[in-house]
Design a protein around this motif. Structure first.
Motif, PDB file in Angstrom:
ATOM      1  N   LEU A  80       2.631   6.370   4.975  1.00  0.00           N
ATOM      2  CA  LEU A  80       3.395   5.463   4.110  1.00  0.00           C
ATOM      3  C   LEU A  80       2.700   5.227   2.770  1.00  0.00           C
ATOM      4  N   GLY A  81       1.548   5.872   2.563  1.00  0.00           N
ATOM      5  CA  GLY A  81       0.837   5.736   1.301  1.00  0.00           C
ATOM      6  C   GLY A  81      -0.328   4.761   1.328  1.00  0.00           C
ATOM      7  N   TYR A  82      -0.674   4.252   2.502  1.00  0.00           N
ATOM      8  CA  TYR A  82      -1.787   3.317   2.622  1.00  0.00           C
ATOM      9  C   TYR A  82      -3.105   4.062   2.767  1.00  0.00           C
ATOM     10  N   ILE A  83      -4.157   3.430   2.294  1.00  0.00           N
ATOM     11  CA  ILE A  83      -5.516   3.938   2.440  1.00  0.00           C
ATOM     12  C   ILE A  83      -6.263   2.950   3.320  1.00  0.00           C
ATOM     13  N   TYR A  84      -6.790   3.435   4.430  1.00  0.00           N
ATOM     14  CA  TYR A  84      -7.591   2.595   5.311  1.00  0.00           C
ATOM     15  C   TYR A  84      -8.954   2.387   4.656  1.00  0.00           C
ATOM     16  N   VAL A  85      -9.444   1.149   4.649  1.00  0.00           N
ATOM     17  CA  VAL A  85     -10.711   0.814   4.000  1.00  0.00           C
ATOM     18  C   VAL A  85     -11.693   0.317   5.084  1.00  0.00           C
ATOM     19  N   PRO A  86     -12.341   1.249   5.801  1.00  0.00           N
ATOM     20  CA  PRO A  86     -13.207   0.843   6.911  1.00  0.00           C
ATOM     21  C   PRO A  86     -14.416   0.026   6.472  1.00  0.00           C
ATOM     22  N   GLY A 101      -1.098   1.998  -3.172  1.00  0.00           N
ATOM     23  CA  GLY A 101      -0.956   2.090  -4.620  1.00  0.00           C
ATOM     24  C   GLY A 101      -1.935   3.125  -5.130  1.00  0.00           C
ATOM     25  N   PRO A 102      -1.775   3.517  -6.373  1.00  0.00           N
ATOM     26  CA  PRO A 102      -2.737   4.478  -6.911  1.00  0.00           C
ATOM     27  C   PRO A 102      -4.145   3.885  -6.817  1.00  0.00           C
ATOM     28  N   PRO A 103      -5.157   4.584  -7.191  1.00  0.00           N
ATOM     29  CA  PRO A 103      -6.494   3.973  -7.135  1.00  0.00           C
ATOM     30  C   PRO A 103      -6.569   2.796  -8.110  1.00  0.00           C
TER      31      PRO A 103
END
Length: 182
Positions: A80-86, A101-103
């Motif tokens: 869906l366009g999400y970035i996981y931030v561990p 979102g974009p960076p």
């Protein structure tokens, strides 16, 4: 110093489209995660009518089991366009955190946790208190705008600068919530 992804921190006037953007994203996440998403709440400043905010829709997603979510939700949310931030696990224990979102600028954040996590109740009662107490929301808006102007792109300073207000208001919110329930 933790830098903000889009450069300078900007607190925007309230946008009446934020609830619609939440509803749209909520629908996408429900469709993707199905019954595994026990509940989805709109939290954060974009969930409080009239409150200026960084224009990022925060979604609180309740799941039955965090370890199971780690195994089965990261890839579908990435689709869906999400970035996981561990790396946020040290700051947000027992929670999976995602950005979309974009960076920068980010458009959405997902906070995924079990509804029994104490932070769930904290986030919801803080939101509800600000919705019901416009004077508290105005005070919060003033703090956020001052911090955005002075923090530049240091998101840690912005976040930490709100801590005292958030903690004091959350204590009031819990007392208010308990009184309303009785």
């Amino acid at each position: 110093m933790e830098k903000y992804g889009a450069g300078s921190i900007v607190v925007s006037d309230y946008d009446p489209n934020w609830p619609t953007l939440f509803a749209q994203e909520c629908g996408r996440i429900k469709q993707t995660l199905g019954a595994f998403a026990l509940a989805i709440e709109h939290i954060g400043s974009t969930a409080v009518p009239g409150l200026p905010s960084k224009p990022i829709i925060d979604l609180l997603v309740g799941i039955p089991n965090l370890e199971q979510a780690r195994r089965q939700c990261i890839t579908p949310l990435e689709a869906l366009g999400y970035i996981y931030v561990p790396e946020y696990a040290s700051w947000l224990p027992r929670e999976l955190f995602f950005r979309k979102g974009p960076p920068g600028p980010w458009t959405h954040h997902v906070h995924m946790m079990e509804p029994s996590h104490p932070r769930w109740e904290t986030l919801v009662v803080f939101r509800d208190y600000l919705r019901a107490h416009p004077e508290a929301a105005r005070a919060y808006a003033d703090i956020k705008c001052e911090l955005a102007a002075s923090s530049n792109d240091n998101i840690g300073a912005y976040r930490n600068g709100k801590t005292a207000f958030v903690e004091e208001t959350t204590a009031k919110a819990r007392a208010w919530h308990a009184a309303v329930r009785d």
